[in-house]
Structures are given as C-alpha cells and as structure tokens.
Design a protein around this motif. Structure first.
Motif, PDB file in Angstrom:
ATOM      1  N   GLU A   1      15.124   3.186  17.251  1.00 10.41           N
ATOM      2  CA  GLU A   1      14.200   4.325  17.235  1.00 10.41           C
ATOM      3  C   GLU A   1      14.211   5.032  15.887  1.00 10.41           C
ATOM      4  N   GLU A   2      15.381   5.092  15.257  1.00  8.04           N
ATOM      5  CA  GLU A   2      15.460   5.684  13.919  1.00  8.04           C
ATOM      6  C   GLU A   2      14.647   4.840  12.937  1.00  8.04           C
ATOM      7  N   LEU A   3      14.770   3.529  13.040  1.00 12.71           N
ATOM      8  CA  LEU A   3      14.020   2.621  12.186  1.00 12.71           C
ATOM      9  C   LEU A   3      12.519   2.812  12.406  1.00 12.71           C
ATOM     10  N   ARG A   4      12.083   2.849  13.665  1.00 11.71           N
ATOM     11  CA  ARG A   4      10.671   3.039  13.977  1.00 11.71           C
ATOM     12  C   ARG A   4      10.157   4.367  13.401  1.00 11.71           C
ATOM     13  N   THR A   5      10.907   5.423  13.599  1.00 12.08           N
ATOM     14  CA  THR A   5      10.485   6.745  13.136  1.00 12.08           C
ATOM     15  C   THR A   5      10.322   6.776  11.628  1.00 12.08           C
ATOM     16  N   VAL A   6      11.293   6.241  10.911  1.00 13.23           N
ATOM     17  CA  VAL A   6      11.219   6.255   9.446  1.00 13.23           C
ATOM     18  C   VAL A   6      10.061   5.387   8.961  1.00 13.23           C
ATOM     19  N   ILE A   7       9.841   4.239   9.573  1.00 14.00           N
ATOM     20  CA  ILE A   7       8.720   3.378   9.181  1.00 14.00           C
ATOM     21  C   ILE A   7       7.392   4.091   9.411  1.00 14.00           C
ATOM     22  N   GLU A   8       7.221   4.681  10.584  1.00 11.31           N
ATOM     23  CA  GLU A   8       5.961   5.367  10.892  1.00 11.31           C
ATOM     24  C   GLU A   8       5.710   6.537   9.941  1.00 11.31           C
ATOM     25  N   MET A   9       6.750   7.307   9.634  1.00  5.77           N
ATOM     26  CA  MET A   9       6.593   8.431   8.707  1.00  5.77           C
ATOM     27  C   MET A   9       6.274   7.931   7.299  1.00  5.77           C
ATOM     28  N   ALA A  10       6.908   6.854   6.880  1.00  7.39           N
ATOM     29  CA  ALA A  10       6.654   6.294   5.551  1.00  7.39           C
ATOM     30  C   ALA A  10       5.216   5.807   5.433  1.00  7.39           C
ATOM     31  N   LEU A  11       4.734   5.108   6.455  1.00  6.03           N
ATOM     32  CA  LEU A  11       3.351   4.620   6.440  1.00  6.03           C
ATOM     33  C   LEU A  11       2.362   5.779   6.433  1.00  6.03           C
ATOM     34  N   PHE A  12       2.639   6.812   7.223  1.00  6.37           N
ATOM     35  CA  PHE A  12       1.769   7.992   7.261  1.00  6.37           C
ATOM     36  C   PHE A  12       1.731   8.688   5.905  1.00  6.37           C
ATOM     37  N   LYS A  13       2.905   8.887   5.309  1.00 10.05           N
ATOM     38  CA  LYS A  13       2.984   9.559   4.009  1.00 10.05           C
ATOM     39  C   LYS A  13       2.260   8.742   2.934  1.00 10.05           C
ATOM     40  N   HIS A  14       2.429   7.440   2.953  1.00 12.90           N
ATOM     41  CA  HIS A  14       1.771   6.580   1.968  1.00 12.90           C
ATOM     42  C   HIS A  14       0.255   6.655   2.113  1.00 12.90           C
ATOM     43  N   GLN A  15      -0.232   6.610   3.344  1.00 11.31           N
ATOM     44  CA  GLN A  15      -1.671   6.717   3.589  1.00 11.31           C
ATOM     45  C   GLN A  15      -2.195   8.080   3.114  1.00 11.31           C
ATOM     46  N   ALA A  16      -1.449   9.147   3.368  1.00 14.86           N
ATOM     47  CA  ALA A  16      -1.863  10.483   2.921  1.00 14.86           C
ATOM     48  C   ALA A  16      -1.907  10.552   1.393  1.00 14.86           C
ATOM     49  N   GLU A  17      -0.923   9.946   0.722  1.00 15.73           N
ATOM     50  CA  GLU A  17      -0.918   9.919  -0.750  1.00 15.73           C
ATOM     51  C   GLU A  17      -2.130   9.165  -1.286  1.00 15.73           C
ATOM     52  N   GLN A  18      -2.464   8.037  -0.653  1.00 15.78           N
ATOM     53  CA  GLN A  18      -3.620   7.254  -1.100  1.00 15.78           C
ATOM     54  C   GLN A  18      -4.911   8.057  -0.937  1.00 15.78           C
ATOM     55  N   LYS A  19      -5.060   8.765   0.175  1.00 12.75           N
ATOM     56  CA  LYS A  19      -6.245   9.608   0.385  1.00 12.75           C
ATOM     57  C   LYS A  19      -6.310  10.713  -0.650  1.00 12.75           C
ATOM     58  N   GLN A  20      -5.160  11.328  -0.960  1.00 11.56           N
ATOM     59  CA  GLN A  20      -5.140  12.411  -1.950  1.00 11.56           C
ATOM     60  C   GLN A  20      -5.517  11.895  -3.331  1.00 11.56           C
ATOM     61  N   ARG A  21      -5.024  10.717  -3.700  1.00  6.80           N
ATOM     62  CA  ARG A  21      -5.390  10.132  -4.999  1.00  6.80           C
ATOM     63  C   ARG A  21      -6.886   9.848  -5.079  1.00  6.80           C
ATOM     64  N   ALA A  22      -7.466   9.358  -3.981  1.00  6.22           N
ATOM     65  CA  ALA A  22      -8.910   9.089  -3.964  1.00  6.22           C
ATOM     66  C   ALA A  22      -9.693  10.394  -4.095  1.00  6.22           C
ATOM     67  N   THR A  23      -9.252  11.433  -3.417  1.00  7.18           N
ATOM     68  CA  THR A  23      -9.907  12.742  -3.524  1.00  7.18           C
ATOM     69  C   THR A  23      -9.793  13.274  -4.942  1.00  7.18           C
ATOM     70  N   ASP A  24      -8.609  13.167  -5.535  1.00  5.14           N
ATOM     71  CA  ASP A  24      -8.405  13.618  -6.918  1.00  5.14           C
ATOM     72  C   ASP A  24      -9.310  12.863  -7.882  1.00  5.14           C
ATOM     73  N   ALA A  25      -9.453  11.556  -7.681  1.00  6.06           N
ATOM     74  CA  ALA A  25     -10.300  10.740  -8.566  1.00  6.06           C
ATOM     75  C   ALA A  25     -11.761  11.155  -8.439  1.00  6.06           C
TER      76      ALA A  25
END
Length: 184
Positions: free
Chosen positions: A117-141
């Motif tokens: 469950e710890e592994l699942r939680t960290v993976i899901e949070m990492a994927l969410f954070k990465h997707q949010a960063e990609q959206k922010q970079r696109a907005t900034d561009a």
C-alpha cells in the motif's frame, strides 16, 4: 443504448534494483497492484538506455546500484533527458544520501522494506504530481507565447513593485531590453 467505455492503459514502470531477488519481488508487487513492470536492471547506465527505449510512465530506482553509476546520477539523467518521474527505493536514510537524492528532484522516496500500500500510494502521488507539473509547463508556455506575441507592453511586477516580466512590446515602446528592465 451505447455506453462510452474509457479504457486506461496500465501504468508502465521500470524497476532499477541491483539485488535480483528484490527486483523480482518488486515486479511481482507491481503486477499485483495492477501496474506493468516493463523491465528491470541493476545498472544506472542500462536504466537510462531502457528508459529511452521503453518510455515507461515511472521509474522505481534504488539509490545504490551495481556498476559505476549510482541511482541518484541515473535519476538525474533520466529526468533531464526524458522528463520521467523517478521514485527512489532505498535502505539508506542517512542525511548525505537524502541530500544527494533531493538534488535529483525525485517524485518520492520509499525506505525498504515497504508495504504494498505504501508503494501504491507513492506511485499514485508521483504520477499525479508529474501530470500536474506537465500541465503547469504547458500553461506557462502558452502564457509566454501570448505575452511575447502581443504588440502591447506587458510588464509583470512582484508585490514589492520590482519588474519580473517584460515582453518585446515593452521593449519596442519603452526602449529598454528585458535584461535592462528585470529587477528594477
């Protein structure tokens, strides 16, 4: 009546762990959690090549690896070249290792041994954070493209009234370059 079905492809994960038994165990846990382990390796250099070739959604990276390149160096390279999220898996919790790991800007840090469950939680949070960063970079561009293409002067100031943004329109109108205006 038709129903729209939305099929989500399984998350593809590269496992970088130099202990073969541990790597197999992690791959098994990932499969049980519904993820797809695309490959595993115990070498940083090979991890970079595999990441380039397989383009996984996430990399689980041990800090200490076999070979000349450690996991922190490999993670930096993967992030710089491919913009993939990396989560560190390690038994090392000392301050020096943690400080070096932070410099690689990981999306998570799991101390071994860990629960599924710890592994699942960290993976899901990492994927969410990465997707949010990609959206922010696109907005900034988009914002940069809009401000740079405007004929009007667009000047951005911070709360203290210091210029932090200056477009080409402002240069045409006021005669100062961006470098001359920023920080004033």
């Amino acid at each position: 009546m038709s129903s729209d079905s939305h099929v989500v492809a399984p998350v593809r994960i590269l496992v970088v762990e130099d202990e073969v038994i541990v790597a197999r165990d992690i791959c098994g846990q990932l499969a049980e959690l519904g993820y797809t382990p695309v490959a595993d390796t115990g070498y940083g250099e090979e991890a970079i090549k595999l990441a380039e070739r397989l383009t996984p959604d996430l990399v689980l990276m041990d800090v200490n690896l076999a070979g000349a390149m450690d996991g922190i160096t490999a993670a930096r390279e993967i992030r710089a070249r491919l913009d993939l999220p990396v989560v560190f898996l390690t038994a090392y919790t000392n301050r020096e290792t943690l400080d070096r790991a932070k410099e690689a800007q990981p999306f998570g840090y799991i101390i071994k041994p860990f629960a599924e469950e710890e592994l699942r939680t960290v993976i899901e949070m990492a994927l969410f954070k990465h997707q949010a960063e990609q959206k922010q970079r696109a907005t900034d561009a988009r914002y940069r493209a809009l401000t740079e293409s405007a004929n009007d002067a667009i000047i951005t100031i911070d709360r203290e009234g210091v210029i932090v943004g200056w477009n080409q329109g402002a240069t045409r109108i006021y005669g100062f370059t961006e470098a001359e205006a920023l920080g004033r």
